[in-house]
Scaffold this active site. Structure first.
Site, PDB file in Angstrom:
ATOM      1  N   ASP A  91       0.794  -0.987  -0.087  1.00  0.00           N
ATOM      2  CA  ASP A  91      -0.148  -0.007   0.282  1.00  0.00           C
ATOM      3  C   ASP A  91       0.681   1.474  -0.451  1.00  0.00           C
ATOM      4  O   ASP A  91       1.476   1.749   1.014  1.00  0.00           O
ATOM      5  CB  ASP A  91      -0.956  -0.027   1.184  1.00  0.00           C
ATOM      6  CG  ASP A  91      -2.248   1.033   1.031  1.00  0.00           C
ATOM      7  OD1 ASP A  91      -1.458   2.048   0.142  1.00  0.00           O
ATOM      8  OD2 ASP A  91      -3.101   1.199   2.191  1.00  0.00           O
ATOM      9  N   ALA A  92       1.385   1.365  -1.014  1.00  0.00           N
ATOM     10  CA  ALA A  92       2.313   2.137  -1.544  1.00  0.00           C
ATOM     11  C   ALA A  92       2.081   4.000  -1.937  1.00  0.00           C
ATOM     12  O   ALA A  92       2.166   4.611  -2.162  1.00  0.00           O
ATOM     13  CB  ALA A  92       3.707   1.903  -2.047  1.00  0.00           C
ATOM     14  N   LYS A  93       0.586   3.471  -2.420  1.00  0.00           N
ATOM     15  CA  LYS A  93       0.227   5.224  -3.251  1.00  0.00           C
ATOM     16  C   LYS A  93       0.664   5.574  -4.525  1.00  0.00           C
ATOM     17  O   LYS A  93       0.993   6.759  -4.016  1.00  0.00           O
ATOM     18  CB  LYS A  93      -0.653   5.657  -2.313  1.00  0.00           C
ATOM     19  CG  LYS A  93      -1.634   4.923  -1.886  1.00  0.00           C
ATOM     20  CD  LYS A  93      -2.229   5.987  -0.576  1.00  0.00           C
ATOM     21  CE  LYS A  93      -3.629   4.668   0.297  1.00  0.00           C
ATOM     22  NZ  LYS A  93      -2.587   3.708   1.069  1.00  0.00           N
ATOM     23  N   ARG A  94       1.448   4.901  -5.129  1.00  0.00           N
ATOM     24  CA  ARG A  94       2.690   5.423  -5.898  1.00  0.00           C
ATOM     25  C   ARG A  94       1.972   6.240  -7.384  1.00  0.00           C
ATOM     26  O   ARG A  94       0.792   6.135  -7.906  1.00  0.00           O
ATOM     27  CB  ARG A  94       4.232   5.147  -6.066  1.00  0.00           C
ATOM     28  CG  ARG A  94       4.702   4.487  -5.350  1.00  0.00           C
ATOM     29  CD  ARG A  94       5.378   5.220  -4.071  1.00  0.00           C
ATOM     30  NE  ARG A  94       6.532   5.588  -3.417  1.00  0.00           N
ATOM     31  CZ  ARG A  94       6.689   4.765  -2.646  1.00  0.00           C
ATOM     32  NH1 ARG A  94       5.236   4.766  -1.696  1.00  0.00           N
ATOM     33  NH2 ARG A  94       7.588   4.525  -1.370  1.00  0.00           N
ATOM     34  N   THR A 122      -0.571  -0.350  -4.306  1.00  0.00           N
ATOM     35  CA  THR A 122      -1.394   0.937  -4.837  1.00  0.00           C
ATOM     36  C   THR A 122      -1.180   2.024  -5.594  1.00  0.00           C
ATOM     37  O   THR A 122      -0.473   1.927  -5.617  1.00  0.00           O
ATOM     38  CB  THR A 122      -2.220   1.272  -3.815  1.00  0.00           C
ATOM     39  OG1 THR A 122      -1.088   1.909  -2.729  1.00  0.00           O
ATOM     40  CG2 THR A 122      -3.186   0.248  -2.672  1.00  0.00           C
TER      41      THR A 122
END
Length: 276
Positions: A91-94, A122
């Site tokens: 869950d890094a939302k890059r 993510t």
């Protein structure tokens, strides 16, 4: 792990639970501080207590990155400790320009370079196709795009009306042309229960990663009423209500008890939908 394998795990475990690993040093049980790496020990005991009840783990990378070099080491060792038949989500939302996204993809997908090879990551879609493409270029890996989130500020942009509908609807509609449901999932918050019927109209076959059940107050029943599809199509994440269920030496047992409650509810839902 491909879509068929993920669904087989769901049927085997009678669960579509994803356990969020969001460790905060100040909140883990104090007796763990005697370990050289208290956060890693915390994660390992949570995993040992819940691995037969969940089909996915989702470490939120910010909770590890904030600890610097030791945090990255802990993330790598946590990923390595998770059983290989369990789906893993960074869950890094890059999401950035193409060459930067390619480096982010290597960081979480390329074990030879980084020591990690998560099944999924993510990704924020705001910068468009060329920022997402490098993640999709990794075969047998998943991109989980932010669509309709559970935070209070989601309405600032996600519900903005465009000529063709709400902005989150445009995100799903346009991104569905970049990859099929074998490689693309969407984040949809559990607190957005009323929108699931609409989301299934736009993304009938995709898996949805659903945060917000538990501490954030989302309803599992509401999510499943319209969110289930023929392959379940849901990974429902719970973090704080599971991992912080106990503060003492029996914290892992209490975490298991909370996970078991959700698994049993999920089993009933899957049976009612004739999916198991």
């Amino acid at each position: 792990m491909n879509k068929k394998q993920l669904f087989e795990q769901i049927k085997t475990k009678k669960s579509f639970l994803c356990v969020g690993l969001d460790p905060v040093m100040d909140q883990i049980p104090k007796h763990l501080l005697r370990y050289d790496n208290p956060v890693l020990e915390f994660n390992k005991q949570i995993i040992d207590a819940t691995k037969d009840l969940c089909v996915a783990y989702k470490p939120n990378t910010a909770f590890f990155e904030s600890m610097g070099l030791k945090g990255w080491e802990t993330l790598i060792r946590t990923w390595a400790y998770i059983p290989k038949d369990i789906f893993t989500i960074a869950d890094a939302k890059r999401g950035d320009i193409g060459n930067t996204s390619a480096m982010y993809a290597d960081a979480f997908f390329n074990q030879e370079k980084s020591g990690m090879s998560f099944d999924a990551i993510t990704v924020a879609p705001y910068m468009g196709k060329d920022s997402v493409g490098p993640f999709l270029n990794h075969k047998d890996k998943w991109v989980i795009l932010l669509a309709l989130t559970s935070n209070a500020g989601h309405s600032d942009f996600q519900l903005h009306q465009t000529p063709d509908g709400k902005l989150y609807e445009e995100v799903i509609r346009i991104s569905s042309q970049w990859a099929d449901s074998e490689q693309l999932m969407y984040v949809v918050g559990a607190t957005r229960g009323a929108e699931f019927k609409n989301i299934r109209r736009l993304a009938p076959d995709n898996f949805l990663l659903v945060p917000g059940v538990g501490a954030q107050g989302g309803s599992l029943a509401d999510v499943c009423e319209y969110g289930l599809n023929a392959t379940c199509g849901l990974l429902v994440n719970s973090a704080r209500s599971i991992i912080y269920a106990g503060k003492d030496e029996d914290f892992a047992e209490k975490a298991r008890a909370e996970a078991l409650k959700l698994q049993q509810e999920m089993e009933q839902i899957l049976a009612s939908a004739s999916l198991i």
